[in-house]
Write a protein that holds these residues in place. Structure first.
Motif, mmCIF file in Angstrom:
data_model
loop_
_atom_site.group_PDB
_atom_site.id
_atom_site.type_symbol
_atom_site.label_atom_id
_atom_site.label_comp_id
_atom_site.label_asym_id
_atom_site.label_seq_id
_atom_site.Cartn_x
_atom_site.Cartn_y
_atom_site.Cartn_z
ATOM 1 N N THR A 91 -39.745 -0.122 15.215
ATOM 2 C CA THR A 91 -39.434 1.366 14.926
ATOM 3 C C THR A 91 -38.324 1.512 15.894
ATOM 4 O OG1 THR A 91 -40.108 3.470 15.643
ATOM 5 C CG2 THR A 91 -40.806 1.617 17.246
ATOM 6 N N VAL A 135 -47.598 4.386 10.141
ATOM 7 C CA VAL A 135 -47.561 5.518 11.044
ATOM 8 C C VAL A 135 -48.946 5.747 12.067
ATOM 9 C CG1 VAL A 135 -47.579 8.214 11.051
ATOM 10 C CG2 VAL A 135 -46.283 6.900 9.375
ATOM 11 N N TRP A 139 -46.767 10.707 17.173
ATOM 12 C CA TRP A 139 -46.748 10.187 15.967
ATOM 13 C C TRP A 139 -45.585 9.159 16.197
ATOM 14 C CZ3 TRP A 139 -50.648 9.736 13.095
ATOM 15 C CH2 TRP A 139 -51.571 10.832 13.475
ATOM 16 N N THR A 159 -43.625 5.996 13.877
ATOM 17 C CA THR A 159 -43.365 5.424 12.513
ATOM 18 C C THR A 159 -42.602 4.085 12.788
ATOM 19 O OG1 THR A 159 -43.249 7.502 11.361
ATOM 20 C CG2 THR A 159 -42.576 5.527 10.413
#
Length: 259
Positions: A141, A206, A213, A215
């Motif tokens: 990420t 996700v 949150w 991703t």
């Protein structure tokens, strides 16, 4: 640089293990319990500083298993039989002491289910080349945070197909390198190349971690850099949020074969 191997742990389950699909906080708590307490306390409370950022410089995989089911209604995963977890760090004592702790432990549990250490395996890894192909054992990420006119903030996560993805991974690597060695990075120009070679929409992950949150992306990537830098990334993780289980990468050839 001393090459410190990752540890690959195989657990057998007393009974099926059911966890929320967003289980990252549960896994992080479990990992901190099996890390050596002195080192874990230092990482949790201090870590390695770089300007206003703190880096823990260890990384772990997601939970792996060849037998998993997903319940769409409850949004829960159930693991059966064996469970696999990998951990790596640039700090020498972490891998060795974690392995010793696991060999002597008989009362491990996750989410109320007893885990028994069935086997431990180590990478025999010594990066000699300036190019390696790696698999992401936990999602990679990278992101940027922007401030709106009203003062609120928005975070944008980048995909491996965004041009800035590689640049942000390189900048993150340099900051972690400077934090660990406590000195400015001497080289100029591009020092890390990251190319997605087997990544598609199915590799997008996700997840919700403590109401945020995040991703990230799994898949396979070609990395080009000095062997020393590649070794550093294998030990510390690629990208951000390594200490909560993002960005663990290993060369495909070093991963243990599993049922």
């Amino acid at each position: 640089m001393i090459i410190i191997p990752a540890i690959h742990i195989t657990f057998s389950l007393e009974k099926p293990l059911t966890v929320p699909v967003n289980y990252q906080h549960l896994l992080q708590a479990f990992v901190y319990k099996i890390l050596p307490q002195k080192e874990a306390t230092f990482l949790h409370e201090h870590g390695f500083q770089h300007q206003n950022r703190t880096y823990k410089l260890f990384v772990f995989s997601t939970l792996q298993s060849s037998n998993i089911t997903y319940d769409k209604e409850t949004r829960k995963l159930t693991f059966y039989d064996k469970l696999y977890l990998s951990i790596s760090s640039i700090i020498p004592d972490i891998v060795e002491k974690t392995a010793n702790f696991l060999l002597l432990s008989e009362d491990l549990e996750m989410n109320g289910v007893s885990l028994k250490v069935e086997s431990l395996e180590f990478d025999k890894l010594d990066v000699q080349d300036s190019e390696i192909v790696v698999r992401a054992l936990s999602p990679i990420t990278v992101y940027s945070t922007f401030e709106r006119r009203d003062g609120s903030k928005i975070t944008h996560y980048f995909s491996p197909f965004d041009k800035v993805f590689e640049h942000l991974l390189e900048e993150n690597f340099i900051r972690k390198y400077e934090a660990f060695y406590n000195k400015p990075f001497a080289e100029e120009g591009q020092v890390l190349s990251v190319e997605p070679i087997q990544v598609d929409s199915r590799d997008k992950v996700v997840t919700n971690y403590k109401s945020t949150w995040i991703t990230g992306w799994k898949g396979m990537y070609r990395l080009k850099a000095k062997p020393e830098y590649l070794s550093f990334l294998l030990n510390t993780g690629l990208g951000s949020k390594n200490s909560i289980g993002f960005g663990m990468i290993r060369p495909e050839s070093t991963l243990p074969k599993r049922d």
